[in-house]
Design an enzyme around this catalytic site. Structure first.
Site, PDB file in Angstrom:
ATOM      1  N   SER A  27       0.837  -1.196   0.000  1.00  0.00           N
ATOM      2  CA  SER A  27       0.000   0.000   0.000  1.00  0.00           C
ATOM      3  C   SER A  27       0.873   1.247   0.000  1.00  0.00           C
ATOM      4  O   SER A  27       2.051   1.209   0.385  1.00  0.00           O
ATOM      5  CB  SER A  27      -0.885   0.001   1.257  1.00  0.00           C
ATOM      6  OG  SER A  27      -1.515   1.247   1.448  1.00  0.00           O
ATOM      7  N   TYR A  49      -3.159  -0.099   9.861  1.00  0.00           N
ATOM      8  CA  TYR A  49      -3.092  -0.559   8.470  1.00  0.00           C
ATOM      9  C   TYR A  49      -1.730  -0.267   7.861  1.00  0.00           C
ATOM     10  O   TYR A  49      -1.141  -1.102   7.169  1.00  0.00           O
ATOM     11  CB  TYR A  49      -4.200   0.122   7.670  1.00  0.00           C
ATOM     12  CG  TYR A  49      -4.302  -0.299   6.222  1.00  0.00           C
ATOM     13  CD1 TYR A  49      -4.890  -1.512   5.873  1.00  0.00           C
ATOM     14  CD2 TYR A  49      -3.823   0.523   5.199  1.00  0.00           C
ATOM     15  CE1 TYR A  49      -4.995  -1.891   4.541  1.00  0.00           C
ATOM     16  CE2 TYR A  49      -3.928   0.153   3.877  1.00  0.00           C
ATOM     17  CZ  TYR A  49      -4.508  -1.049   3.542  1.00  0.00           C
ATOM     18  OH  TYR A  49      -4.613  -1.416   2.222  1.00  0.00           O
TER      19      TYR A  49
END
Length: 271
Positions: A152, A165
């Site tokens: 990500s 996250y």
């Protein structure tokens, strides 16, 4: 199609195949003639996903599986090998954010729920490591295989809000690089491990953070686009080509790479 980039006839196991990203990749690989083995979280998701893939190509099948249950993953892996005699590709897409592991602008770090921090680490990092632990043993026996993980932009820079996250995805990136060298050094050049790092795509999980109810951009969207040289959000299908490249013979000398697909976000300082 250029054979160098072909995945036709490949057996591709894709976790999180009922999700937005996993579903897009599953459909794309099926349309390219791969035999997609779709792993989904809930039993009722299996039939709709497989039926959709059958209309696109290859000979798909599906299983309900919690990727954190290594015994279940191992059982499915054995079934795939029994049916096909091999596994060519593992794409680990299962993951996502957990709201309690975020720190919003009106919150402090100690408002974050530590149990949700653990959940988001498990879901993204261990949800990648555990299937790799199962399938790399098959790849080692075969002498070949390709793994594609999902990192990500939150692993490139510490993005606000997504504390858990971001930490989990940085772990995915680091693990990807480690596993790439581990496999190549000990088991040969034909076992490759790479990851995609998607930029900003508007989906179910982040829609409220990026779009107002009237469809206009939120302040967060404006900040994202200001740091994106292409000045737009991506379309989820724009990950397909990069994924296919990394899983094809065209990437035969590529391993340990975290490839951004981000409109230039990760390369731009904002100045």
């Amino acid at each position: 199609m250029n054979e160098l980039y072909s995945v036709e006839g490949k057996v591709a196991v894709i976790t999180g195949a009922a999700g937005v990203l996993g579903g897009s990749l599953a459909r794309h690989f099926a349309s390219q003639g791969a035999n997609v083995i779709a792993l989904v979280h809930r039993p009722e998701q299996v039939e709709p996903v497989v039926e959709e893939l059958k209309a696109l190509g290859g000979k798909p099948s599906g299983y309900a599986c919690n990727v954190m249950d290594t015994a279940a993953v191992s059982n499915i892996a054995a079934k795939v090998v029994d049916e096909w005699g091999k596994v060519d590709i593992l794409i680990n897409v299962a993951g996502g954010n957990v709201p309690g592991a975020t720190v919003m602008p009106d919150q402090n770090f100690w408002d974050m729920k530590l149990e949700d921090w653990t959940k988001v680490l498990d879901l993204n990092l261990n949800g990648t490591v555990y299937p790799c632990h199962v399938f790399t043993e098959i790849f080692a026996r075969q002498g070949y295989g390709c793994i594609l993980n999902i990192s990500s932009m939150a692993a490139f820079d510490a993005l606000s809000r997504v504390a858990g996250y971001g930490a989990a995805k940085e772990g995915v990136s680091n693990f990807t690089r480690w596993l790439a060298q581990e496999m190549a050094i000990k088991y040969g050049e034909k076992i490759r491990v790479n990851a995609l790092a998607p930029g900003f795509f508007i989906g179910k999980q982040n829609r409220a953070a990026l779009l107002k109810e009237d469809g206009s951009y939120t302040d967060r969207s404006i900040k994202v686009l200001a740091k994106t040289p292409m000045k737009r959000f991506g379309d989820i299908t724009e990950l397909n080509g990069a994924a296919q490249f990394l899983c094809s013979d065209a990437a035969s000398f590529v391993t340990g790479v975290i490839l951004p697909v981000d409109g230039g976000f990760s390369s731009f300082s904002g100045v």
